[in-house]
Design a protein around this motif. Structure first.
Motif, mmCIF file in Angstrom:
data_model
loop_
_atom_site.group_PDB
_atom_site.id
_atom_site.type_symbol
_atom_site.label_atom_id
_atom_site.label_comp_id
_atom_site.label_asym_id
_atom_site.label_seq_id
_atom_site.Cartn_x
_atom_site.Cartn_y
_atom_site.Cartn_z
ATOM 1 N N ARG A 135 -0.408 7.345 0.681
ATOM 2 C CA ARG A 135 0.267 7.164 -0.619
ATOM 3 C C ARG A 135 -0.392 8.016 -1.695
ATOM 4 O O ARG A 135 -1.596 8.236 -1.679
ATOM 5 C CB ARG A 135 0.182 5.703 -1.075
ATOM 6 C CG ARG A 135 0.737 4.689 -0.132
ATOM 7 C CD ARG A 135 2.189 4.426 -0.395
ATOM 8 N NE ARG A 135 2.713 3.454 0.537
ATOM 9 C CZ ARG A 135 3.350 2.364 0.191
ATOM 10 N NH1 ARG A 135 3.558 2.093 -1.070
ATOM 11 N NH2 ARG A 135 3.816 1.549 1.110
ATOM 12 N N LYS A 160 -0.764 2.183 12.761
ATOM 13 C CA LYS A 160 -0.029 2.521 11.540
ATOM 14 C C LYS A 160 -0.906 3.343 10.597
ATOM 15 O O LYS A 160 -2.056 2.997 10.342
ATOM 16 C CB LYS A 160 0.413 1.226 10.850
ATOM 17 C CG LYS A 160 1.198 1.447 9.589
ATOM 18 C CD LYS A 160 1.591 0.110 8.966
ATOM 19 C CE LYS A 160 2.248 0.301 7.635
ATOM 20 N NZ LYS A 160 2.543 -0.946 6.965
ATOM 21 N N ASP A 175 -0.676 4.902 6.717
ATOM 22 C CA ASP A 175 0.064 4.801 5.457
ATOM 23 C C ASP A 175 -0.626 5.711 4.439
ATOM 24 O O ASP A 175 -1.740 5.450 4.011
ATOM 25 C CB ASP A 175 0.050 3.341 4.997
ATOM 26 C CG ASP A 175 0.949 3.080 3.803
ATOM 27 O OD1 ASP A 175 1.397 4.040 3.162
ATOM 28 O OD2 ASP A 175 1.198 1.895 3.510
ATOM 29 N N ILE A 235 4.783 6.716 5.822
ATOM 30 C CA ILE A 235 4.243 5.760 6.781
ATOM 31 C C ILE A 235 4.583 6.255 8.177
ATOM 32 O O ILE A 235 5.729 6.591 8.461
ATOM 33 C CB ILE A 235 4.844 4.354 6.568
ATOM 34 C CG1 ILE A 235 4.481 3.826 5.190
ATOM 35 C CG2 ILE A 235 4.360 3.405 7.653
ATOM 36 C CD1 ILE A 235 5.169 2.526 4.847
#
Length: 83
Positions: free
Chosen positions: A46, A42, A44, A30
């Motif tokens: 994954r 932001k 993020d 992040i």
């Protein structure tokens, strides 16, 4: 100067599909870039890894975050008490 922070995340869970459920783990990163004292952009990223197969899913989420209790609000409260 660009103010930012980076965090490493990891977790485990169960994903539900039409063919059934699969146990998975996820690892990611992040990154937050602070636009002001109250807002941050932001990112993020994954990687969801399914333990029962060789498949995995990559996810990238981009968002705008509002930070409650920013420094400006704290400074304004301190100034009110000084009067």
């Amino acid at each position: 100067i660009i103010h930012s922070e980076v965090s490493f995340v990891a977790g485990a869970g169960v994903a539900q599909f039409s063919s059934g459920s699969k146990t998975c783990i996820d690892v990611g990163l992040i990154m937050r870039y602070f636009i002001s004292d109250s807002f941050a952009l932001k990112f993020d990223f994954r990687n969801y890894i399914y333990l029962s197969s060789t498949r995995n899913n990559l996810a990238l989420v981009v968002g705008l975050a509002y930070i409650f209790g920013s420094k400006n609000e704290e400074n304004n409260q301190e100034e009110e008490f000084e009067d």
